[in-house]
Scaffold this motif. Structure first.
Motif: not given
Lengths: 87, 339
Positions: A60, A63-65, A79, B231, B233-234
């Motif tokens: 990530f 917070g995003e792929r 992450l 953690q 995470i969305g």
């Protein structure tokens, strides 16, 4: 060249020696290559023989792929999560 | 009229008397009654769930007892099926709970029948193949489910509401091949880690069953109780997801799952994994080193453990000698090869 923080799953701390790495690169992919240069064992844990992420490894970016050519900015967070199967 | 037994719980305003009433009328199915499963069954049974179907293919063994909270030494000595032993304990804990214990290997052939009459499915399994099957079945039937997985000191939790949140395959697109990741039997597992992961699953289950879907976490929790990293995470829905998006439900087709076939007259079962693998046999043997006698040649690695002999080929196939029971062979395969 942007500076980012790579956060690793706890299960890798013993073998990698740290849960966080400072990495540099213009893109997400370059930052990961920087991490592999600093800690060569990391590539074995995260990547398959073709160089892509292993199926149970999830990455990530803030917070995003995101695809590996995503541009990096100073202070970004990368992450790594590991999906585990036990129960 | 409110039940004084649940007064403290119902006093918690977001649940309230209405949530408690809904919980007591709710029906859930638990798939897998091991470490996560026994915690889940106990927490929801004590909380006042109305009905719980427990599905498990295994029996109790002594080395289950450090983590599998509903079982004791007599259950292990008697080699009781886990679903039976758990049901006996749950009936003593809460006589109002209806328990339906099933000694069953959950497969594409039976999964829909096992979950079609429940409001929620709880994940207590120990392999991704069954989880992908549950995900397909729940997406097809529109049934919420709560995924959990745990190894070592680490685990993940994800509540899945069909048509609303991301599903397991939005998050983890492909089935990890056998041997690609650690399992509890190769990397170990800590009881407190299981307890934390199961507690988070139970909390998400309570929200769903009490009619408070608004409070459900939309994404994943990961927790490591040793390194103290938590953690959240969305997780975004994938419109092209084969399960909740395109609804192809490939794991509900029997051919998509792994096959376990008894080898007549050989006291052995042959396992074919769902997805072809390229196993590193030397690595597999190293992971087995503390578990039993091992050997290896260029074509297969062999482990003697649990009274059986596992011969695992580099393409992921295995012959498990010492049993003619496909369910037991699949359990051993999950324990020692993984996925």
């Amino acid at each position: 060249m942007a500076r980012a923080t790579l956060i690793l799953p706890g299960m890798l701390h013993e073998s990698i020696g740290s849960g966080r790495l400072r990495v540099e690169g213009r893109t997400l992919g370059e930052a990961l290559e920087d991490a592999y240069r600093r800690v060569p064992a990391l590539r074995l844990h995260l990547c398959d023989e073709d160089g892509g992420f292993r199926v149970h490894i999830l990455c990530f970016h803030n917070g995003e792929r995101q695809p590996l050519d995503t541009p990096l900015e100073d202070g970004d967070e990368i992450l790594i999560l590991q999906a585990v199967s036990g129960g | 009229m409110s039940d004084p037994r649940y007064a403290r719980q119902a006093l918690f305003a977001p649940l309230g008397q209405e949530g408690q009433r809904r919980l007591s009328a709710a029906r859930a199915a638990l798939v897998g009654c091991g470490a996560l499963g026994t915690h889940l069954a106990e927490q929801l049974g004590r909380a006042g769930l109305g009905f719980l179907r427990i599905c498990d293919r295994d029996f109790v063994e002594l080395d289950n007892l450090p983590r599998q909270v509903l079982f004791d030494e007599k259950d292990a000595a008697d080699r009781l099926p886990k679903s039976v032993a758990a049901a006996e304990k749950l009936r003593r804990i809460n006589s109002a709970l209806q328990v339906d214990s099933r000694i069953v290997d959950v497969t594409a052939a039976n999964v829909e029948a096992l979950i079609e009459d429940v409001d929620l499915v709880l994940d207590g399994t120990d392999n991704f193949e069954t989880r992908f099957l549950l995900n397909d079945a729940c997406m097809k039937l529109g049934t919420p489910w709560v995924h959990g997985g745990c190894v070592g000191s680490y685990g993940q939790v994800m509540a899945i509401l069909p048509g609303d949140t991301a599903c397991l395959r939005c998050w983890l697109e492909h089935l990890p091949p056998p041997g690609s990741g650690p399992t509890c039997d190769t990397a170990g597992v800590l009881g407190p880690a299981v307890g934390v992961i199961a507690a988070l699953q139970a909390a998400e289950a309570l929200k769903i069953l009490a009619g408070r879907r608004d409070a459900v976490h939309r994404g994943t929790h990961t927790i490591d109780v040793w390194t103290n990293i938590h953690q959240t995470i969305g997780a975004k829905r994938n419109p092209d997801c084969p399960s909740c998006g395109r609804k192809t439900f490939e794991f509900l087709a029997v051919r998509a799952g792994s096959l376990a076939m008894t080898l007549c007259g050989r006291d052995a079962v042959h396992i074919s994994p769902a997805a072809p693998a390229r196993l590193d046999l030397a690595d597999l043997e190293r992971r087995w080193a503390a578990l039993g006698r091992t050997s290896r040649n260029p074509y297969l690695a062999r482990l003697e453990a649990d009274g059986c002999e596992l011969s695992v080929f580099s393409d992921g196939r295995a012959i498990i000698k010492g049993t003619e029971d496909p369910a037991r062979a699949k359990t051993l395969y999950s324990k020692y090869v993984g996925a």
